[in-house]
Design an enzyme around this catalytic site. Sequence first.
Site, mmCIF file in Angstrom:
data_model
loop_
_atom_site.group_PDB
_atom_site.id
_atom_site.type_symbol
_atom_site.label_atom_id
_atom_site.label_comp_id
_atom_site.label_asym_id
_atom_site.label_seq_id
_atom_site.Cartn_x
_atom_site.Cartn_y
_atom_site.Cartn_z
ATOM 1 N N SER A 116 0.819 -1.212 0.000
ATOM 2 C CA SER A 116 0.000 0.000 0.000
ATOM 3 C C SER A 116 0.852 1.260 0.000
ATOM 4 O O SER A 116 1.911 1.315 0.646
ATOM 5 C CB SER A 116 -0.877 -0.024 1.261
ATOM 6 N N TYR A 142 -2.505 -0.387 10.516
ATOM 7 C CA TYR A 142 -2.742 -1.062 9.226
ATOM 8 C C TYR A 142 -1.517 -0.926 8.320
ATOM 9 O O TYR A 142 -0.995 -1.918 7.797
ATOM 10 C CB TYR A 142 -3.971 -0.470 8.529
ATOM 11 N N LYS A 174 1.571 -3.730 6.785
ATOM 12 C CA LYS A 174 2.061 -3.900 5.412
ATOM 13 C C LYS A 174 3.588 -3.742 5.380
ATOM 14 O O LYS A 174 4.285 -4.455 4.663
ATOM 15 C CB LYS A 174 1.402 -2.870 4.482
HETATM 16 N N1 NAD Z 1 -8.791 -0.910 -1.139
HETATM 17 C C1 NAD Z 1 -7.722 -0.115 -1.092
HETATM 18 O O1 NAD Z 1 -7.831 1.111 -1.187
HETATM 19 C C2 NAD Z 1 -6.334 -0.720 -0.934
HETATM 20 C C3 NAD Z 1 -5.213 0.114 -1.078
HETATM 21 C C4 NAD Z 1 -3.951 -0.433 -0.931
HETATM 22 C C5 NAD Z 1 -3.806 -1.778 -0.639
HETATM 23 N N2 NAD Z 1 -4.906 -2.573 -0.483
HETATM 24 C C6 NAD Z 1 -4.718 -3.987 -0.160
HETATM 25 O O2 NAD Z 1 -5.368 -4.768 -1.158
HETATM 26 C C7 NAD Z 1 -5.846 -5.987 -0.579
HETATM 27 C C8 NAD Z 1 -7.301 -6.178 -0.947
HETATM 28 O O3 NAD Z 1 -8.040 -5.085 -0.437
HETATM 29 P P1 NAD Z 1 -9.600 -4.908 -0.736
HETATM 30 O O4 NAD Z 1 -9.889 -3.473 -0.837
HETATM 31 O O5 NAD Z 1 -9.995 -5.813 -1.831
HETATM 32 O O6 NAD Z 1 -10.220 -5.423 0.646
HETATM 33 P P2 NAD Z 1 -11.404 -6.462 0.893
HETATM 34 O O7 NAD Z 1 -11.713 -6.436 2.346
HETATM 35 O O8 NAD Z 1 -12.493 -6.246 -0.079
HETATM 36 O O9 NAD Z 1 -10.688 -7.847 0.524
HETATM 37 C C9 NAD Z 1 -9.907 -8.590 1.443
HETATM 38 C C10 NAD Z 1 -10.452 -10.014 1.397
HETATM 39 O O10 NAD Z 1 -9.651 -10.842 2.248
HETATM 40 C C11 NAD Z 1 -10.525 -11.708 2.977
HETATM 41 N N3 NAD Z 1 -9.773 -12.076 4.185
HETATM 42 C C12 NAD Z 1 -9.345 -11.243 5.170
HETATM 43 N N4 NAD Z 1 -8.652 -11.942 6.090
HETATM 44 C C13 NAD Z 1 -8.623 -13.241 5.669
HETATM 45 C C14 NAD Z 1 -8.038 -14.432 6.182
HETATM 46 N N5 NAD Z 1 -7.351 -14.445 7.328
HETATM 47 N N6 NAD Z 1 -8.196 -15.587 5.482
HETATM 48 C C15 NAD Z 1 -8.916 -15.611 4.323
HETATM 49 N N7 NAD Z 1 -9.477 -14.494 3.787
HETATM 50 C C16 NAD Z 1 -9.327 -13.329 4.458
HETATM 51 C C17 NAD Z 1 -11.783 -10.895 3.206
HETATM 52 O O11 NAD Z 1 -12.942 -11.703 3.421
HETATM 53 C C18 NAD Z 1 -11.883 -10.108 1.904
HETATM 54 O O12 NAD Z 1 -12.647 -10.824 0.927
HETATM 55 C C19 NAD Z 1 -5.569 -5.881 0.916
HETATM 56 O O13 NAD Z 1 -4.387 -6.591 1.215
HETATM 57 C C20 NAD Z 1 -5.393 -4.405 1.140
HETATM 58 O O14 NAD Z 1 -4.568 -4.150 2.254
HETATM 59 C C21 NAD Z 1 -6.171 -2.073 -0.630
#
Ligand code: NAD
Length: 331
Positions: A116, A142, A146
Site C-alpha cells: 500500500s 494497518y 504492510k
Molecule cells: N482498497 C484499497 O484502497 C487498498 C489500497 C492499498 C492496498 N490494499 C490492499 O489490497 C488488498 C485487498 O483489499 P480490498 O480493498 O480488496 O479489501 P477487501 O476487504 O475487499 O478484501 C480482502 C479479502 O480478504 C478476505 N480475508 C481477510 N482476512 C482473511 C483471512 N485471514 N483468510 C482468508 N481471507 C481473508 C476478506 O474476506 C476479503 O474478501 C488488501 O491486502 C489491502 O490491504 C487495498
Amino acid sequence: MRVLITGGAGYIGSTIASACLDAGHEVVIVDDFSQGRREFVTDRVAYAGDIADAALMDRIFSEHSIDIVVHCAAAIVVPESVARPLFYYENNVGKTLDLLAAMERRGVHRIVFSSSASLYGDPTDGQLAVTERSPIAPGSPYARTKYVMEMALSDAAHGSDLRAIALRYFNPIGADPRLRTGQQRPHPSHALGKMLDAWLERGTFTITGCDWNTPDGTGIRDYLHVWDLAMAHVRAIERFDVVTGSEPYRVINIGRGEGVSVRELAEAFQAATGEPLDIAEGPARPGDVLGAYAVVDTAHAELGWTATLTVADGIRDAIAWIPKRKELLGY
Ligand SMILES: NC(=O)c1ccc[n+]([C@@H]2O[C@H](COP(=O)([O-])OP(=O)(O)OC[C@H]3O[C@@H](n4cnc5c(N)ncnc54)[C@H](O)[C@@H]3O)[C@@H](O)[C@H]2O)c1
C-alpha cells in the site's frame, strides 16, 4: 499460470481473478468471507476458510498445482486498525507468515503481495511524487502491518527460495467494467465513497481538510481504476520470473502517476453525474494525510504496464456498479 488468489472474494481480489481468467490463467480462490462475498465466486474455483488454516492450505496446494500466489487477504480499515491493532497484526502479519509456511511446505515460491502507498510518509519538501525509494513512514497500525510484511518478504526472499513482488497500490476506484464484481462495502470511507453517499442521499459532501500545502489546499491522491490495478497483477504474474530474476524481492508502485485533489475529484464527479454536488468545507480529521502520487517508471519498465483508464472512467464504473450491487448483493 495457475494462480491462487487469497482474499479473492474481496473488492480487489475478485477483480484480479476476473482479469486473470480473461487473460487465460487458471484461478483458485481462498477467502474466509469475513468481508468477501460468495456472490463474487459462484462461477469460480473457491475455498472458504482462513489462510492460516494449515490443513486447508495443504489441501488447496495438493488439489491444484499452484504456480504463484497473489496475496490480497487482509483486514484493511485504518481506524479499526487503530482500535484493534493486535487483530490487525495477527491477521495481516501472523497469518501471512502461516501462508508463507504453507507455500514453503508445498514448494510454491512465487508471491505477489498487496502492499500500500500508505507506507509513504507525508512529503516534507512539497514533493508529492513518490518513488519506491522515497522515505517510509507508515502512519497507522494497518500501514505498519504492510511494512512489517514487506520487510519479512524481503528477508525471506534473500534467505530462501521465495521470490516476491510487493505492489504498492495507490487509490483504487471503480469496478470491473463488465460489472462482474465491485466494491462490496456499502459506505467506503474514501472521498469518492463519500461523494457517492452524498449524491445518492441528496446530502452534503464535506471536504475534510482545505489547508494542506497543495495548489488548491485539499488533499492529493493518485486514483487508479481497479481494472488497471488488476491488469498490473496480470503483468506481474506473467513477467514474474524476469522481474525477480536478478533480485528476488521487488517493490513496485502501482498508480496512474497523477495527483488529483479532492476538489478536482469533486469536479470530475459532477461532470460524470451531470448534477451539482452540495459541497461543504471542514477541518482535516485525525489521521488524515496530505497524500502523494506515484512515480510509475518501475511499473512501466519492469511490468510493461501503464494505466489505461482515466479517473472519469473510475467514477463512471463506480456509479454503474451501484444498481448492479443492489441486484447482486441486495444493498
Ligand atoms: N482498497 C484499497 O484502497 C487498498 C489500497 C492499498 C492496498 N490494499 C490492499 O489490497 C488488498 C485487498 O483489499 P480490498 O480493498 O480488496 O479489501 P477487501 O476487504 O475487499 O478484501 C480482502 C479479502 O480478504 C478476505 N480475508 C481477510 N482476512 C482473511 C483471512 N485471514 N483468510 C482468508 N481471507 C481473508 C476478506 O474476506 C476479503 O474478501 C488488501 O491486502 C489491502 O490491504 C487495498
